[in-house]
Design a protein around this motif. Structure first.
Motif, PDB file in Angstrom:
ATOM      1  N   PRO A  33      36.344  40.780  38.996  1.00 23.25           N
ATOM      2  CA  PRO A  33      36.853  39.486  39.482  1.00 23.25           C
ATOM      3  C   PRO A  33      38.224  39.610  40.156  1.00 23.25           C
ATOM      4  CG  PRO A  33      35.945  39.233  37.279  1.00 23.25           C
ATOM      5  CD  PRO A  33      35.979  40.697  37.552  1.00 23.25           C
ATOM      6  N   ILE A  34      39.096  40.465  39.603  1.00 18.58           N
ATOM      7  CA  ILE A  34      40.400  40.666  40.245  1.00 18.58           C
ATOM      8  C   ILE A  34      40.212  41.216  41.655  1.00 18.58           C
ATOM      9  CG2 ILE A  34      42.613  41.884  40.138  1.00 18.58           C
ATOM     10  CD1 ILE A  34      42.294  42.052  37.113  1.00 18.58           C
ATOM     11  N   ILE A  81      37.571  40.926  43.622  1.00 16.77           N
ATOM     12  CA  ILE A  81      36.964  39.924  44.511  1.00 16.77           C
ATOM     13  C   ILE A  81      38.019  38.956  45.032  1.00 16.77           C
ATOM     14  CG2 ILE A  81      35.379  37.954  44.593  1.00 16.77           C
ATOM     15  CD1 ILE A  81      33.589  39.508  42.617  1.00 16.77           C
ATOM     16  N   VAL A  82      38.871  38.474  44.134  1.00 21.27           N
ATOM     17  CA  VAL A  82      39.922  37.529  44.543  1.00 21.27           C
ATOM     18  C   VAL A  82      40.915  38.211  45.479  1.00 21.27           C
ATOM     19  CG1 VAL A  82      41.856  36.132  43.726  1.00 21.27           C
ATOM     20  CG2 VAL A  82      39.705  36.134  42.461  1.00 21.27           C
ATOM     21  N   THR A  83      41.283  39.460  45.166  1.00 19.21           N
ATOM     22  CA  THR A  83      42.230  40.204  46.001  1.00 19.21           C
ATOM     23  C   THR A  83      41.678  40.436  47.396  1.00 19.21           C
ATOM     24  OG1 THR A  83      43.047  41.338  44.019  1.00 19.21           O
ATOM     25  CG2 THR A  83      43.628  42.298  46.158  1.00 19.21           C
ATOM     26  N   THR A 131      39.322  38.705  48.898  1.00 17.04           N
ATOM     27  CA  THR A 131      39.249  37.418  49.600  1.00 17.04           C
ATOM     28  C   THR A 131      40.598  37.050  50.202  1.00 17.04           C
ATOM     29  OG1 THR A 131      37.528  36.668  48.060  1.00 17.04           O
ATOM     30  CG2 THR A 131      38.642  34.976  49.375  1.00 17.04           C
ATOM     31  N   GLY A 132      41.656  37.228  49.419  1.00 20.15           N
ATOM     32  CA  GLY A 132      43.001  36.973  49.936  1.00 20.15           C
ATOM     33  C   GLY A 132      43.357  37.918  51.061  1.00 20.15           C
ATOM     34  N   ALA A 147      43.920  33.779  38.959  1.00 16.26           N
ATOM     35  CA  ALA A 147      43.191  33.952  40.220  1.00 16.26           C
ATOM     36  C   ALA A 147      43.984  33.401  41.395  1.00 16.26           C
ATOM     37  CB  ALA A 147      41.825  33.279  40.130  1.00 16.26           C
ATOM     38  N   THR A 148      44.669  32.281  41.183  1.00 16.55           N
ATOM     39  CA  THR A 148      45.465  31.681  42.261  1.00 16.55           C
ATOM     40  C   THR A 148      46.614  32.597  42.668  1.00 16.55           C
ATOM     41  OG1 THR A 148      44.948  29.454  41.448  1.00 16.55           O
ATOM     42  CG2 THR A 148      46.844  29.675  42.920  1.00 16.55           C
ATOM     43  N   GLN A 173      46.781  35.825  42.182  1.00 18.21           N
ATOM     44  CA  GLN A 173      46.240  37.044  42.766  1.00 18.21           C
ATOM     45  C   GLN A 173      45.735  36.828  44.185  1.00 18.21           C
ATOM     46  OE1 GLN A 173      46.699  39.827  41.354  1.00 18.21           O
ATOM     47  NE2 GLN A 173      45.660  41.088  42.873  1.00 18.21           N
ATOM     48  N   PHE A 174      45.183  35.648  44.464  1.00 21.51           N
ATOM     49  CA  PHE A 174      44.732  35.341  45.822  1.00 21.51           C
ATOM     50  C   PHE A 174      45.893  35.397  46.803  1.00 21.51           C
ATOM     51  CE2 PHE A 174      44.323  32.220  49.243  1.00 21.51           C
ATOM     52  CZ  PHE A 174      43.175  32.666  49.885  1.00 21.51           C
TER      53      PHE A 174
END
Length: 245
Positions: A71-72, A74-76, A78-79, A132-133, A135-136
């Motif tokens: 998950p980390i 994926i969020v990274t 995406t950002g 998540a916010t 990390q994004f």
């Protein structure tokens, strides 16, 4: 030759303490590459060294703040995609005005990051959404510019209760590389890379990374840190002068 030597120095700096973009970016701009294209090209030129470091660190990658690695990532990623697209949408004239401030933020993180990370360590556990916010936006910054983003991750994760810095470092290295990887893909697909300038810098960066790793075993860490900070402060001052004077 200038770009090869800049890549050599930047690769060595990244292997020693980070901050290689403080050399590669101004070198590309000095030979006439527009600032946005220079930032994209610099990201690609320094990317192989980050891949090599991530491979070395692969066995130490672990969850952060109770959030699993996937998950980390994926969020990274995406950002990172969002940041790289945002960079391509930024006109070079506007980016020239933003760049000194980005360099200043990166320089301050290079100067204060390790101490700040140590002071911010806590046992609190944030919500998954809060983590998540954060990390994004770290991934977005990494895709857009990326200077000292690794230190920013360490500081943020420490503040959110991720644990000690040494244990966080492998995951940090992999996430920074992940953000850079998707940014590189976006830059290549968009035709933002200036290949003639990129190739000699990439070759220099790979050799510099190998040399820097060996030098790092012999030089005192305090010397490495002072040299890196000197380059960062000088580069930031030059770009402020370029933008506003």
């Amino acid at each position: 030759m200038l770009l090869f030597l800049a890549g050599l120095l930047a690769g060595s700096m990244n292997a020693l303490a980070g901050g290689g973009s403080f050399v590669s970016l101004p070198a590309l701009i000095s030979v006439g590459v527009p600032s946005v294209a220079a930032n994209a090209t610099s990201t690609l030129a320094l990317f192989p060294g980050g891949m090599a470091s991530s491979w070395v660190y692969r066995d130490g990658v672990r969850s952060v703040c109770g959030v699993n690695v996937m998950p980390i990532a994926i969020v990274t990623v995406t950002g990172g995609v969002a940041g790289s697209i945002l960079l391509l949408l930024t006109p070079s004239r506007i980016f020239d005005g933003i760049l000194p401030w980005l360099l200043l933020v990166a320089t301050l993180m290079l100067a204060a990051g390790p101490r700040l990370s140590a002071q911010l360590q806590t046992q609190a556990r944030p919500s998954v959404l809060a983590f998540a916010t954060v990390q994004f936006f770290l991934g977005l910054y990494g895709g857009y510019f990326g200077g000292a983003v690794g230190l920013m991750m360490l500081a943020a994760w420490s503040a959110l209760g991720g644990g000690d810095i040494k244990s966080l470092n492998p995951t940090r290295m992999v996430m920074v590389t992940a953000a850079n990887a998707v940014a590189v893909v976006v830059f290549v697909l968009a035709g933002a890379i200036v290949w003639q300038e990129c190739i000699p810098m990439t070759i220099g960066a790979v050799i510099g990374g190998w040399i820097g790793a060996h030098i790092g075993r012999r030089l005192p860490s305090s010397v490495v840190r002072l040299l890196t900070l000197a380059v960062a402060f000088l580069t930031t001052a030059v770009f402020f002068s370029r933008a506003y004077l």
